[in-house]
Design a protein around this motif. Structure first.
Motif, PDB file in Angstrom:
ATOM      1  N   THR A  37       5.487   4.231  -5.873  1.00 33.95           N
ATOM      2  CA  THR A  37       5.919   3.550  -4.649  1.00 33.95           C
ATOM      3  C   THR A  37       5.978   2.057  -4.895  1.00 33.95           C
ATOM      4  OG1 THR A  37       4.931   5.264  -3.258  1.00 33.95           O
ATOM      5  CG2 THR A  37       5.383   3.139  -2.214  1.00 33.95           C
ATOM      6  N   ILE A  38       6.987   1.411  -4.345  1.00 31.87           N
ATOM      7  CA  ILE A  38       7.083  -0.049  -4.361  1.00 31.87           C
ATOM      8  C   ILE A  38       6.940  -0.532  -2.918  1.00 31.87           C
ATOM      9  CG2 ILE A  38       8.533  -2.050  -4.863  1.00 31.87           C
ATOM     10  CD1 ILE A  38       9.866  -0.458  -7.065  1.00 31.87           C
ATOM     11  N   ASP A  39       5.856  -1.200  -2.634  1.00 36.77           N
ATOM     12  CA  ASP A  39       5.631  -1.716  -1.284  1.00 36.77           C
ATOM     13  C   ASP A  39       5.323  -3.213  -1.289  1.00 36.77           C
ATOM     14  OD1 ASP A  39       3.097  -1.716  -2.345  1.00 36.77           O
ATOM     15  OD2 ASP A  39       2.299  -0.195  -0.977  1.00 36.77           O
ATOM     16  N   ASP A  40       5.619  -3.856  -2.432  1.00 35.75           N
ATOM     17  CA  ASP A  40       5.365  -5.293  -2.563  1.00 35.75           C
ATOM     18  C   ASP A  40       6.582  -6.018  -3.106  1.00 35.75           C
ATOM     19  OD1 ASP A  40       5.339  -4.183  -5.076  1.00 35.75           O
ATOM     20  OD2 ASP A  40       3.495  -5.176  -5.754  1.00 35.75           O
ATOM     21  N   SER A  41       7.765  -5.595  -2.674  1.00 31.21           N
ATOM     22  CA  SER A  41       9.006  -6.139  -3.229  1.00 31.21           C
ATOM     23  C   SER A  41       9.152  -7.617  -2.917  1.00 31.21           C
ATOM     24  CB  SER A  41      10.206  -5.373  -2.683  1.00 31.21           C
ATOM     25  OG  SER A  41      11.414  -5.981  -3.103  1.00 31.21           O
ATOM     26  N   THR A  42       9.568  -8.346  -3.926  1.00 33.42           N
ATOM     27  CA  THR A  42       9.916  -9.760  -3.748  1.00 33.42           C
ATOM     28  C   THR A  42      11.340  -9.912  -3.217  1.00 33.42           C
ATOM     29  OG1 THR A  42       8.424 -10.383  -5.551  1.00 33.42           O
ATOM     30  CG2 THR A  42      10.110 -11.978  -4.921  1.00 33.42           C
ATOM     31  N   ALA A  43      12.238  -9.082  -3.718  1.00 31.64           N
ATOM     32  CA  ALA A  43      13.639  -9.173  -3.290  1.00 31.64           C
ATOM     33  C   ALA A  43      13.816  -8.728  -1.844  1.00 31.64           C
ATOM     34  CB  ALA A  43      14.516  -8.334  -4.206  1.00 31.64           C
ATOM     35  N   TYR A  44      13.064  -7.704  -1.446  1.00 32.93           N
ATOM     36  CA  TYR A  44      13.170  -7.155  -0.098  1.00 32.93           C
ATOM     37  C   TYR A  44      11.776  -7.068   0.518  1.00 32.93           C
ATOM     38  CZ  TYR A  44      17.745  -5.861  -1.929  1.00 32.93           C
ATOM     39  OH  TYR A  44      18.992  -5.897  -2.505  1.00 32.93           O
ATOM     40  N   PRO A  45      11.202  -8.210   0.873  1.00 28.85           N
ATOM     41  CA  PRO A  45       9.839  -8.212   1.420  1.00 28.85           C
ATOM     42  C   PRO A  45       9.749  -7.398   2.708  1.00 28.85           C
ATOM     43  CG  PRO A  45      10.884 -10.367   1.698  1.00 28.85           C
ATOM     44  CD  PRO A  45      11.772  -9.568   0.810  1.00 28.85           C
ATOM     45  N   GLY A  46       8.621  -6.723   2.858  1.00 28.59           N
ATOM     46  CA  GLY A  46       8.402  -5.908   4.046  1.00 28.59           C
ATOM     47  C   GLY A  46       8.921  -4.499   3.941  1.00 28.59           C
ATOM     48  N   THR A  47       9.510  -4.140   2.782  1.00 27.27           N
ATOM     49  CA  THR A  47      10.027  -2.778   2.604  1.00 27.27           C
ATOM     50  C   THR A  47       9.066  -1.956   1.755  1.00 27.27           C
ATOM     51  OG1 THR A  47      11.277  -3.353   0.604  1.00 27.27           O
ATOM     52  CG2 THR A  47      12.408  -3.575   2.732  1.00 27.27           C
ATOM     53  N   THR A  48       9.191  -0.662   1.909  1.00 27.64           N
ATOM     54  CA  THR A  48       8.499   0.272   1.031  1.00 27.64           C
ATOM     55  C   THR A  48       9.500   1.338   0.616  1.00 27.64           C
ATOM     56  OG1 THR A  48       6.591   1.763   0.795  1.00 27.64           O
ATOM     57  CG2 THR A  48       7.685   1.714   2.941  1.00 27.64           C
ATOM     58  N   ARG A  49       9.323   1.882  -0.591  1.00 26.87           N
ATOM     59  CA  ARG A  49      10.255   2.909  -1.078  1.00 26.87           C
ATOM     60  C   ARG A  49       9.585   3.731  -2.173  1.00 26.87           C
ATOM     61  NH1 ARG A  49      14.893  -0.251  -2.094  1.00 26.87           N
ATOM     62  NH2 ARG A  49      13.699  -1.962  -1.193  1.00 26.87           N
ATOM     63  N   SER A  50      10.102   4.924  -2.368  1.00 29.00           N
ATOM     64  CA  SER A  50       9.660   5.781  -3.464  1.00 29.00           C
ATOM     65  C   SER A  50      10.658   5.728  -4.606  1.00 29.00           C
ATOM     66  CB  SER A  50       9.515   7.233  -2.993  1.00 29.00           C
ATOM     67  OG  SER A  50       8.458   7.369  -2.079  1.00 29.00           O
ATOM     68  N   VAL A  51      10.144   5.863  -5.814  1.00 26.40           N
ATOM     69  CA  VAL A  51      10.965   5.928  -7.025  1.00 26.40           C
ATOM     70  C   VAL A  51      10.481   7.120  -7.841  1.00 26.40           C
ATOM     71  CG1 VAL A  51      11.703   4.747  -9.125  1.00 26.40           C
ATOM     72  CG2 VAL A  51      11.264   3.418  -7.041  1.00 26.40           C
ATOM     73  N   TRP A  52      11.400   7.956  -8.275  1.00 30.05           N
ATOM     74  CA  TRP A  52      11.080   9.093  -9.126  1.00 30.05           C
ATOM     75  C   TRP A  52      11.646   8.827 -10.522  1.00 30.05           C
ATOM     76  CZ3 TRP A  52      12.432   9.325  -4.091  1.00 30.05           C
ATOM     77  CH2 TRP A  52      11.621  10.060  -3.229  1.00 30.05           C
ATOM     78  N   VAL A  53      10.865   9.142 -11.549  1.00 28.20           N
ATOM     79  CA  VAL A  53      11.284   8.972 -12.937  1.00 28.20           C
ATOM     80  C   VAL A  53      11.339  10.345 -13.588  1.00 28.20           C
ATOM     81  CG1 VAL A  53      10.799   7.887 -15.156  1.00 28.20           C
ATOM     82  CG2 VAL A  53      10.236   6.682 -13.023  1.00 28.20           C
TER      83      VAL A  53
END
Length: 275
Positions: free
Chosen positions: A39-55
């Motif tokens: 999960t990315i919940d500390d984005s600099t490009a899109y602050p205030g967002t959270t998202r899941s990433v699957w590899v």
């Protein structure tokens, strides 16, 4: 010469769905790949967002061997083995055949703003014509993937459909040294905030070192309208790409704004990108 089997043209171009080929189903003897999630919940490009990433990595992949990456927008929607695209299944089958290298698939969901009245950040990220989304992938997603697997420094690919197709094309356009292979299924160029910039930029002589699969649906949104015509915008972009000697393959299908045809095309699109 390649002889294509005869297929009759449907009279109703809107009510069309395409049958999947064998590489879109689990094949006997092909071991499913491994999938990790973060999960990315500390984005600099899109602050205030959270998202899941699957590899996703094919079975037998050596994490120490440098690998290329294929990024997919709308992450789980493209990875879902029961969905319209089934990209993990496709990557497993093609890697087992040796049709493409052992590619690491990275499936990135669009951001969600949980504290907002309009939580979906998808169109903000995907329909923009700047380099913010490409920079987000390069600076915030790929380093996390590189912590799990050894990656090639460049020559990656990116795939998406609809607004995700805009984002894939724009990421390649803005950062071609990283995303050299692009798949855009029925992209929504028409709804980019300032309109589709690519026919104009290309007619002005701009060029990128890209290999592009561009898909258009004949009954896409506004297909017969003078403005906001998603079908025409894809055709005009493809024409401008061919006039500027880009390595582009245009595929036009029947049907409306649906991921079905793109999912059917994905195995051959990946083969063509890595040919």
């Amino acid at each position: 010469m390649t002889l294509q089997p005869y297929t009759s043209l449907p009279l109703d171009q809107g009510a069309v769905s395409y049958a999947y080929g064998p590489d879109s189903f689990p094949r006997p003897g092909v071991e499913p790949g491994r999938i990790d999630r973060f999960t990315i919940d500390d984005s600099t490009a899109y602050p205030g967002t959270t998202r899941s990433v699957w590899v996703h990595v094919p079975a037998g992949h050596d994490p120490l061997r440098p690998a290329s990456v294929m990024l997919f927008n709308d992450g789980w929607w493209y990875l879902d083995p029961e969905g319209d695209v089934r990209a993990g299944v496709v990557l497993d089958n093609l890697a087992a055949q040796g049709a493409i290298p052992s590619v690491v698939g990275v499936f990135v969901d669009p951001g969600i703003r949980t504290a907002s009245d309009e939580p979906k950040n998808r169109n903000v990220e995907y329909d923009a014509d700047d380099d913010r989304y490409a920079g987000f992938l390069i600076d915030e997603v790929l380093p996390r993937v590189a912590a799990l697997h050894t990656l090639e420094p460049d020559g990656h690919g990116i795939c998406g459909g609809s607004s995700g197709g805009d984002a894939a094309f724009t990421a390649g356009w803005q950062r071609p040294e990283v995303f050299r292979r692009v798949i855009a299924f029925n992209p929504s160029f028409a709804q980019m905030p300032q309109g589709n910039p690519y026919p104009r930029l290309l007619s002005g002589g701009e060029r990128r070192d890209l290999r592009i699969v561009l898909h258009a649906a004949h009954r896409d949104i506004g297909w017969n309208d003078p403005e906001w015509n998603w079908f025409a915008e894809s055709l005009e972009t493809a024409a401008a790409l061919t006039r500027t000697e880009h390595d582009v393959r245009l595929i036009v299908g029947d049907g409306g704004h649906s991921p079905n045809h793109g999912g059917v095309l994905l195995p051959d699109a990946l083969r063509w990108l890595w040919r």
